[in-house]
Design an enzyme around this catalytic site. Structure first.
Site, PDB file in Angstrom:
ATOM      1  N   ASP A   1       0.806  -1.247   0.000  1.00  0.00           N
ATOM      2  CA  ASP A   1       0.000   0.000   0.000  1.00  0.00           C
ATOM      3  C   ASP A   1       0.834   1.291   0.000  1.00  0.00           C
ATOM      4  OD1 ASP A   1      -1.843  -2.031   0.283  1.00  0.00           O
ATOM      5  OD2 ASP A   1      -2.785  -1.244   2.093  1.00  0.00           O
TER       6      ASP A   1
ATOM      7  N   ASP B   1      -4.570  -0.739  -1.746  1.00  0.00           N
ATOM      8  CA  ASP B   1      -5.868  -0.638  -1.084  1.00  0.00           C
ATOM      9  C   ASP B   1      -6.806  -0.002  -2.121  1.00  0.00           C
ATOM     10  OD1 ASP B   1      -6.976  -1.268   1.469  1.00  0.00           O
ATOM     11  OD2 ASP B   1      -6.987   0.850   2.061  1.00  0.00           O
TER      12      ASP B   1
ATOM     13  N   HIS C   1     -10.686   0.692  -2.601  1.00  0.00           N
ATOM     14  CA  HIS C   1     -12.043   0.654  -2.053  1.00  0.00           C
ATOM     15  C   HIS C   1     -13.080   1.284  -2.987  1.00  0.00           C
ATOM     16  CE1 HIS C   1     -10.498  -0.688   1.777  1.00  0.00           C
ATOM     17  NE2 HIS C   1      -9.872   0.426   2.048  1.00  0.00           N
TER      18      HIS C   1
ATOM     19  N   HIS D   1     -10.772   6.758   2.000  1.00  0.00           N
ATOM     20  CA  HIS D   1      -9.391   6.710   1.502  1.00  0.00           C
ATOM     21  C   HIS D   1      -9.277   5.696   0.377  1.00  0.00           C
ATOM     22  CE1 HIS D   1      -9.560   3.375   4.374  1.00  0.00           C
ATOM     23  NE2 HIS D   1      -8.626   2.800   3.645  1.00  0.00           N
TER      24      HIS D   1
ATOM     25  N   LYS E   1      -6.988  -4.949  -3.232  1.00  0.00           N
ATOM     26  CA  LYS E   1      -7.721  -5.539  -2.108  1.00  0.00           C
ATOM     27  C   LYS E   1      -8.667  -4.502  -1.530  1.00  0.00           C
ATOM     28  CE  LYS E   1      -4.125  -4.192   1.164  1.00  0.00           C
ATOM     29  NZ  LYS E   1      -4.886  -3.278   2.030  1.00  0.00           N
TER      30      LYS E   1
ATOM     31  N   CYS F   1      -1.925  -2.859   7.600  1.00  0.00           N
ATOM     32  CA  CYS F   1      -1.802  -3.729   6.424  1.00  0.00           C
ATOM     33  C   CYS F   1      -0.470  -4.461   6.357  1.00  0.00           C
ATOM     34  CB  CYS F   1      -2.078  -2.927   5.163  1.00  0.00           C
ATOM     35  SG  CYS F   1      -3.825  -2.421   5.114  1.00  0.00           S
TER      36      CYS F   1
HETATM   37  C1  VGL Z   1      -4.687   0.517   5.813  1.00  0.00           C
HETATM   38  C2  VGL Z   1      -6.269   1.287   7.290  1.00  0.00           C
HETATM   39  C3  VGL Z   1      -7.248   1.157   6.344  1.00  0.00           C
HETATM   40  C4  VGL Z   1      -3.257   0.182   5.544  1.00  0.00           C
HETATM   41  C5  VGL Z   1      -5.674   0.373   4.855  1.00  0.00           C
HETATM   42  O1  VGL Z   1      -2.839   0.157   4.360  1.00  0.00           O
HETATM   43  O2  VGL Z   1      -2.523  -0.049   6.527  1.00  0.00           O
HETATM   44  N1  VGL Z   1      -5.004   0.961   7.022  1.00  0.00           N
HETATM   45  N2  VGL Z   1      -6.940   0.696   5.120  1.00  0.00           N
HETATM   46 ZN    ZN Z   2      -8.359   0.760   3.555  1.00  0.00          ZN
END
Ligand code: VGL
Ligand code: ZN
Length: 208
Positions: free
Chosen positions: A9, A49, A51, A84, A109, A154
């Site tokens: 990420d 990430d 979403h 996010h 993901k 993550c």
């Molecule tokens: C993450 C919180 C929500 C991360 C992703 O990449 O650590 N943390 N989504």
């Molecule tokens: Zn996330």
């Protein structure tokens, strides 16, 4: 022996100026680039990430919730995050300085609005797999080094799943290539990974 580097990420959303910024999140970029350029890795894989705009981990989807409150998602406790890494937005792009041309495989993901997916290997409820584990197995990976964001979410869950789902694979966390959200959470995450058999090291200790 097949060595892979896993970049977790390294996206604008988790860097300063992003929607869920991690302190010094952008500091992992030069470390990741140095590791990729070192020639030490046969394969580089990166998670993103990714979403939908109405993802259930977003506080905005829950009446009366503010970012960082605790809430529930599909009956499970869930941190309520700021919106996010929404698919197709700049927030979800890799950091512009990350040498993405060196990435062999990208694993997205967090696409199911009803469950969060901290791990790059499977959803938080451990039901649906992403495919990353199968990809690493199919490519005969025997050693996996992990860097990225965020150490206490993550990165932690990805490293723990790597140990759990890839028996026999040596998993290392390169700590100077990671940054976390909460300092206490980072310490706990490092301890949990260490206990699970993840070797915690630094890029200079392993010669990069
Ligand atoms: C993450 C919180 C929500 C991360 C992703 O990449 O650590 N943390 N989504
Ligand atoms: Zn996330």
């Amino acid at each position: 022996m097949t060595k892979a580097l896993l970049l977790i990420d390294i996206q604008n959303g988790f860097c300063p100026g992003g929607n869920l910024p991690v302190a010094e999140g952008d500091a992992v970029v030069p470390v990741a680039n140095r590791l990729m350029a070192s020639g030490a890795y046969d394969l580089v894989v990166a998670s993103q990430d990714w979403h939908p705009a109405d993802h259930g981990s977003f506080a905005s989807q829950h009446a009366g919730k503010k970012p960082f409150d605790m809430g529930e998602l599909s009956g499970q406790p869930q941190v309520m995050w700021p919106d996010h890494c929404v698919q197709g937005t700049v927030d979800a792009d890799f950091h512009p300085d990350l040498e993405t041309t060196r990435i062999d495989f990208i694993q997205r993901k967090g696409e199911n609005p009803d469950v969060d997916s901290y791990s790059a290997f499977r959803d938080n409820d451990k039901a649906a797999l992403t495919g990353l584990g199968d990809w690493l197995k199919a490519n005969g990976v025997t050693e996996l080094d992990v860097v990225g964001l965020a150490t206490d979410y993550c990165v932690k869950f990805s490293a723990l799943d790597a140990v759990d789902m890839l028996p026999g694979v040596k998993v290392r966390l390169i700590a100077d290539g990671c940054r976390g959200i909460d300092p206490k959470g980072v310490e706990e995450a490092l301890e949990a990974m260490r206990l699970a058999g993840v070797e915690i090291t630094d890029s200079d200790r392993i010669g990069f």
